[in-house]
Design a protein around this motif. Structure first.
Motif, PDB file in Angstrom:
ATOM      1  N   SER A  97      40.929  40.209  44.883  1.00 32.31           N
ATOM      2  CA  SER A  97      41.040  38.483  44.704  1.00 32.31           C
ATOM      3  C   SER A  97      42.462  38.238  44.692  1.00 32.31           C
ATOM      4  O   SER A  97      42.996  36.982  45.146  1.00 32.31           O
ATOM      5  CB  SER A  97      40.598  38.072  43.401  1.00 32.31           C
ATOM      6  OG  SER A  97      40.920  38.412  42.224  1.00 32.31           O
ATOM      7  N   ALA A  98      43.555  39.134  44.276  1.00 33.34           N
ATOM      8  CA  ALA A  98      44.936  38.663  44.319  1.00 33.34           C
ATOM      9  C   ALA A  98      45.452  38.626  45.664  1.00 33.34           C
ATOM     10  O   ALA A  98      46.179  37.868  46.079  1.00 33.34           O
ATOM     11  CB  ALA A  98      45.770  39.613  43.639  1.00 33.34           C
ATOM     12  N   ALA A  99      44.928  39.605  46.650  1.00 34.90           N
ATOM     13  CA  ALA A  99      45.198  39.581  47.916  1.00 34.90           C
ATOM     14  C   ALA A  99      44.586  38.281  48.812  1.00 34.90           C
ATOM     15  O   ALA A  99      45.194  37.778  49.552  1.00 34.90           O
ATOM     16  CB  ALA A  99      44.676  40.842  48.670  1.00 34.90           C
ATOM     17  N   TYR A 100      43.619  38.025  48.356  1.00 40.58           N
ATOM     18  CA  TYR A 100      42.799  36.823  48.715  1.00 40.58           C
ATOM     19  C   TYR A 100      43.582  35.444  48.365  1.00 40.58           C
ATOM     20  O   TYR A 100      43.916  34.501  49.436  1.00 40.58           O
ATOM     21  CB  TYR A 100      41.307  36.810  48.218  1.00 40.58           C
ATOM     22  CG  TYR A 100      40.542  35.711  48.685  1.00 40.58           C
ATOM     23  CD1 TYR A 100      40.520  34.796  49.448  1.00 40.58           C
ATOM     24  CD2 TYR A 100      39.187  35.579  47.905  1.00 40.58           C
ATOM     25  CE1 TYR A 100      39.510  34.046  49.936  1.00 40.58           C
ATOM     26  CE2 TYR A 100      37.953  35.149  48.332  1.00 40.58           C
ATOM     27  CZ  TYR A 100      38.311  34.077  49.331  1.00 40.58           C
ATOM     28  OH  TYR A 100      37.310  32.863  49.891  1.00 40.58           O
ATOM     29  N   ARG A 101      44.293  35.525  47.406  1.00 37.85           N
ATOM     30  CA  ARG A 101      45.106  34.224  46.862  1.00 37.85           C
ATOM     31  C   ARG A 101      46.114  34.086  48.114  1.00 37.85           C
ATOM     32  O   ARG A 101      46.567  33.255  48.437  1.00 37.85           O
ATOM     33  CB  ARG A 101      45.909  34.560  45.854  1.00 37.85           C
ATOM     34  CG  ARG A 101      45.050  34.420  44.668  1.00 37.85           C
ATOM     35  CD  ARG A 101      45.678  35.166  43.203  1.00 37.85           C
ATOM     36  NE  ARG A 101      44.687  35.144  42.309  1.00 37.85           N
ATOM     37  CZ  ARG A 101      45.308  36.143  41.437  1.00 37.85           C
ATOM     38  NH1 ARG A 101      46.318  36.775  41.136  1.00 37.85           N
ATOM     39  NH2 ARG A 101      44.274  36.470  40.396  1.00 37.85           N
ATOM     40  N   VAL A 102      46.826  35.382  48.320  1.00 34.25           N
ATOM     41  CA  VAL A 102      48.132  35.298  49.377  1.00 34.25           C
ATOM     42  C   VAL A 102      47.694  34.912  50.937  1.00 34.25           C
ATOM     43  O   VAL A 102      48.279  34.130  51.556  1.00 34.25           O
ATOM     44  CB  VAL A 102      48.954  36.453  49.517  1.00 34.25           C
ATOM     45  CG1 VAL A 102      50.126  36.736  50.441  1.00 34.25           C
ATOM     46  CG2 VAL A 102      49.399  36.773  47.845  1.00 34.25           C
ATOM     47  N   ILE A 132      42.338  35.115  33.247  1.00 35.03           N
ATOM     48  CA  ILE A 132      41.024  35.787  33.450  1.00 35.03           C
ATOM     49  C   ILE A 132      40.919  36.914  34.423  1.00 35.03           C
ATOM     50  O   ILE A 132      40.429  37.991  33.977  1.00 35.03           O
ATOM     51  CB  ILE A 132      40.397  34.610  34.335  1.00 35.03           C
ATOM     52  CG1 ILE A 132      40.196  33.181  33.388  1.00 35.03           C
ATOM     53  CG2 ILE A 132      38.918  34.981  34.818  1.00 35.03           C
ATOM     54  CD1 ILE A 132      39.544  32.263  34.472  1.00 35.03           C
ATOM     55  N   HIS A 133      41.777  36.977  35.286  1.00 33.52           N
ATOM     56  CA  HIS A 133      41.708  37.947  36.317  1.00 33.52           C
ATOM     57  C   HIS A 133      42.099  39.473  35.760  1.00 33.52           C
ATOM     58  O   HIS A 133      41.273  40.340  36.004  1.00 33.52           O
ATOM     59  CB  HIS A 133      42.643  37.757  37.504  1.00 33.52           C
ATOM     60  CG  HIS A 133      42.837  38.921  38.717  1.00 33.52           C
ATOM     61  ND1 HIS A 133      43.897  39.516  38.627  1.00 33.52           N
ATOM     62  CD2 HIS A 133      42.065  39.487  39.299  1.00 33.52           C
ATOM     63  CE1 HIS A 133      43.885  40.523  39.744  1.00 33.52           C
ATOM     64  NE2 HIS A 133      42.691  40.347  40.077  1.00 33.52           N
ATOM     65  N   PRO A 134      42.980  39.450  35.108  1.00 36.19           N
ATOM     66  CA  PRO A 134      43.507  40.853  34.381  1.00 36.19           C
ATOM     67  C   PRO A 134      42.311  41.532  33.825  1.00 36.19           C
ATOM     68  O   PRO A 134      42.317  42.874  33.559  1.00 36.19           O
ATOM     69  CB  PRO A 134      44.803  40.779  33.423  1.00 36.19           C
ATOM     70  CG  PRO A 134      45.323  39.211  33.991  1.00 36.19           C
ATOM     71  CD  PRO A 134      44.078  38.384  34.415  1.00 36.19           C
ATOM     72  N   LEU A 135      41.836  40.553  33.134  1.00 40.94           N
ATOM     73  CA  LEU A 135      40.499  41.386  32.345  1.00 40.94           C
ATOM     74  C   LEU A 135      39.253  41.739  33.123  1.00 40.94           C
ATOM     75  O   LEU A 135      38.508  42.699  32.643  1.00 40.94           O
ATOM     76  CB  LEU A 135      39.869  40.407  31.184  1.00 40.94           C
ATOM     77  CG  LEU A 135      40.895  39.972  29.978  1.00 40.94           C
ATOM     78  CD1 LEU A 135      40.720  38.677  29.315  1.00 40.94           C
ATOM     79  CD2 LEU A 135      41.152  41.243  29.061  1.00 40.94           C
ATOM     80  N   GLN A 190      38.715  33.565  42.490  1.00 34.39           N
ATOM     81  CA  GLN A 190      38.029  33.878  41.201  1.00 34.39           C
ATOM     82  C   GLN A 190      36.718  33.436  41.190  1.00 34.39           C
ATOM     83  O   GLN A 190      35.902  34.244  40.670  1.00 34.39           O
ATOM     84  CB  GLN A 190      38.920  33.296  40.154  1.00 34.39           C
ATOM     85  CG  GLN A 190      38.334  33.920  38.597  1.00 34.39           C
ATOM     86  CD  GLN A 190      38.673  35.046  38.400  1.00 34.39           C
ATOM     87  OE1 GLN A 190      39.785  35.689  38.710  1.00 34.39           O
ATOM     88  NE2 GLN A 190      37.499  36.017  38.340  1.00 34.39           N
ATOM     89  N   VAL A 191      36.213  32.322  41.805  1.00 33.50           N
ATOM     90  CA  VAL A 191      35.054  32.177  41.956  1.00 33.50           C
ATOM     91  C   VAL A 191      34.242  33.182  42.609  1.00 33.50           C
ATOM     92  O   VAL A 191      33.080  33.699  42.412  1.00 33.50           O
ATOM     93  CB  VAL A 191      34.660  30.629  42.691  1.00 33.50           C
ATOM     94  CG1 VAL A 191      33.327  30.369  42.717  1.00 33.50           C
ATOM     95  CG2 VAL A 191      35.199  29.587  41.963  1.00 33.50           C
ATOM     96  N   TYR A 192      34.860  33.759  43.959  1.00 36.19           N
ATOM     97  CA  TYR A 192      34.360  34.751  44.693  1.00 36.19           C
ATOM     98  C   TYR A 192      33.805  36.041  43.699  1.00 36.19           C
ATOM     99  O   TYR A 192      32.855  36.412  43.727  1.00 36.19           O
ATOM    100  CB  TYR A 192      35.146  35.138  45.694  1.00 36.19           C
ATOM    101  CG  TYR A 192      34.777  36.402  46.469  1.00 36.19           C
ATOM    102  CD1 TYR A 192      33.765  36.270  47.518  1.00 36.19           C
ATOM    103  CD2 TYR A 192      35.207  37.657  46.234  1.00 36.19           C
ATOM    104  CE1 TYR A 192      33.232  37.626  48.173  1.00 36.19           C
ATOM    105  CE2 TYR A 192      34.850  38.879  46.851  1.00 36.19           C
ATOM    106  CZ  TYR A 192      34.009  38.663  47.658  1.00 36.19           C
ATOM    107  OH  TYR A 192      33.527  40.181  48.441  1.00 36.19           O
ATOM    108  N   ASN A 193      34.700  36.214  42.864  1.00 35.52           N
ATOM    109  CA  ASN A 193      34.546  37.324  41.917  1.00 35.52           C
ATOM    110  C   ASN A 193      33.594  37.072  40.999  1.00 35.52           C
ATOM    111  O   ASN A 193      32.585  37.838  40.641  1.00 35.52           O
ATOM    112  CB  ASN A 193      36.135  37.559  41.216  1.00 35.52           C
ATOM    113  CG  ASN A 193      36.956  38.726  41.690  1.00 35.52           C
ATOM    114  OD1 ASN A 193      36.505  39.186  42.846  1.00 35.52           O
ATOM    115  ND2 ASN A 193      37.943  39.192  40.958  1.00 35.52           N
TER     116      ASN A 193
END
Length: 221
Positions: free
Chosen positions: A15-20, A110-113, A177-180
């Protein structure tokens, strides 16, 4: 500044790569994808070669010429400062603060957890069963989304997107994050504003092209 030497170290489902990817697409910046498989052979991010690229052993990493950049939100701000149009941050300071706050609810809280390395630690070190790991993710996504929904719903600055009627840094963080959340079967019915914004984002070609299933390293189904 020339964009012909942009290289993104990425994993299709990160998801972090998705952001970029979204940010690069919004800026209409061509880039080369260098896949880093986070699962195969124990995770290619742990290889000595990739550790030289990022000592944290995480994706994404963006290489622009000889400069190597890490951390997705910092990369997005670099893109915005280097290629200002279209902007990912609003002109007014108070609006920029709001966009950054919304983005950080996701990227910092949210994401780190529910990051892969956290779930792998639960599995490898504590032998936590899959249902309990899924429940962990669902809990923290629901708690974070409840707060995010309250910050977005009926706020005078919320428009078609998180802030106004143009996508910003916050939307770049929200959609992955919605995808996750869907991956982990989170019930999203309690977050109508989030769902409305996600739908508006995914209707744009820049967001659509960044979808995980459309990446060159995505498995063929």
């Amino acid at each position: 500044m020339a964009a012909e030497h942009l290289r993104l170290y990425s994993y299709w489902r990160s998801s972090a790569a998705y952001r970029v990817r979204i940010g690069l697409n919004l800026k209409s910046l061509p880039y080369e994808t260098v896949p880093v498989h986070l699962i195969r052979d124990g995770g290619e991010q742990h290889s000595a070669a990739f550790k030289d690229v990022n000592p944290q052993e995480l994706v994404p990493v963006l290489q622009h010429g000889d400069r190597v950049m890490r951390q997705s939100v910092a990369i997005l701000e670099y893109l915005d400062e280097t290629w200002p149009e279209p902007p990912l941050l609003p002109a007014a300071a108070r609006d920029r603060q709001r966009v950054r706050a919304l983005a950080q609810v996701i990227a910092c809280d949210i994401h780190p957890l529910n990051n892969l390395r956290v779930l792998q630690h639960f599995d490898r070190n504590w032998h936590v069963p899959q249902p309990e790991r899924d429940a962990w993710v669902q809990h923290w996504v629901q708690e974070g989304f409840a707060a995010l929904e309250a910050m977005l719903a009926d706020h005078p600055s919320t428009g078609t997107f998180c802030e106004g009627n143009s996508p910003t840094l916050a939307d770049c963080c929200l959609v992955p994050q919605v995808y996750n959340a869907r991956r982990f079967a989170v019930d999203l019915s309690a977050y109508p504003t989030i769902m409305r914004i996600e739908k508006a984002c995914l209707a744009l070609p820049a967001f659509d092209a960044a979808r995980p299933e459309k990446q060159p390293d995505a498995p063929v189904t």
